[in-house]
Design a protein around this motif. Structure first.
Motif, PDB file in Angstrom:
ATOM      1  N   ASN A   3      39.319  38.813  41.320  1.00 31.73           N
ATOM      2  CA  ASN A   3      38.722  38.175  39.711  1.00 31.73           C
ATOM      3  C   ASN A   3      38.193  36.533  40.238  1.00 31.73           C
ATOM      4  O   ASN A   3      39.199  35.582  40.836  1.00 31.73           O
ATOM      5  CB  ASN A   3      39.034  38.378  39.092  1.00 31.73           C
ATOM      6  CG  ASN A   3      40.370  39.754  38.185  1.00 31.73           C
ATOM      7  OD1 ASN A   3      38.889  40.345  38.754  1.00 31.73           O
ATOM      8  ND2 ASN A   3      41.219  40.044  38.688  1.00 31.73           N
ATOM      9  N   GLU A  21      34.905  31.858  42.290  1.00 31.63           N
ATOM     10  CA  GLU A  21      33.677  33.335  41.540  1.00 31.63           C
ATOM     11  C   GLU A  21      33.779  34.171  43.255  1.00 31.63           C
ATOM     12  O   GLU A  21      32.853  33.935  43.576  1.00 31.63           O
ATOM     13  CB  GLU A  21      32.857  33.033  40.883  1.00 31.63           C
ATOM     14  CG  GLU A  21      32.266  35.121  41.110  1.00 31.63           C
ATOM     15  CD  GLU A  21      31.385  35.011  39.413  1.00 31.63           C
ATOM     16  OE1 GLU A  21      30.691  35.996  39.134  1.00 31.63           O
ATOM     17  OE2 GLU A  21      30.967  33.678  39.043  1.00 31.63           O
ATOM     18  N   GLU A  84      46.188  37.652  44.831  1.00 28.90           N
ATOM     19  CA  GLU A  84      46.127  38.828  43.002  1.00 28.90           C
ATOM     20  C   GLU A  84      47.020  39.142  42.696  1.00 28.90           C
ATOM     21  O   GLU A  84      48.003  39.960  43.144  1.00 28.90           O
ATOM     22  CB  GLU A  84      44.821  39.260  43.157  1.00 28.90           C
ATOM     23  CG  GLU A  84      43.927  39.477  42.004  1.00 28.90           C
ATOM     24  CD  GLU A  84      42.635  38.889  41.483  1.00 28.90           C
ATOM     25  OE1 GLU A  84      42.663  38.929  40.515  1.00 28.90           O
ATOM     26  OE2 GLU A  84      41.838  38.429  42.697  1.00 28.90           O
TER      27      GLU A  84
END
Length: 92
Positions: A3, A21, A84
């Motif tokens: 993400n 990103e 993450e």
């Protein structure tokens, strides 16, 4: 990195918030494939992109707005070491 994340970059002129990103491509069967590309942007718009090799060891910077080499190094180190949060339980 799955993400987009926000990175707080300390610069001589103060803190700069950088959005990172990851770029994915859809491959046969609908699976997503990490391209090794990361788009960087800040409050002023697109800053540039970092491209990594398959193992995240070597990288290349292509910037629309200049970042100094130390800032780029800090951002690449962050990407290389990022875990993450949503996947933390799966990686143990």
């Amino acid at each position: 990195m799955v993400n987009p994340v926000k990175y707080h970059l300390e610069t001589a002129s103060g803190e700069r918030l950088i959005d990172i990103e990851p770029v994915y491509e859809e491959i046969t069967g609908g699976d997503l494939f990490s391209t090794g590309r990361y788009i960087l942007s800040d409050a002023n718009g697109d800053t540039g992109e970092i491209r990594f090799d398959g193992e995240l060891f070597e990288w290349e910077w292509n910037g629309a707005q200049p970042l100094d080499s130390q800032s780029i190094f800090e951002i690449t180190r962050f990407i290389q070491e990022y875990n993450e949060p949503e996947l933390a339980g799966y990686l143990d």
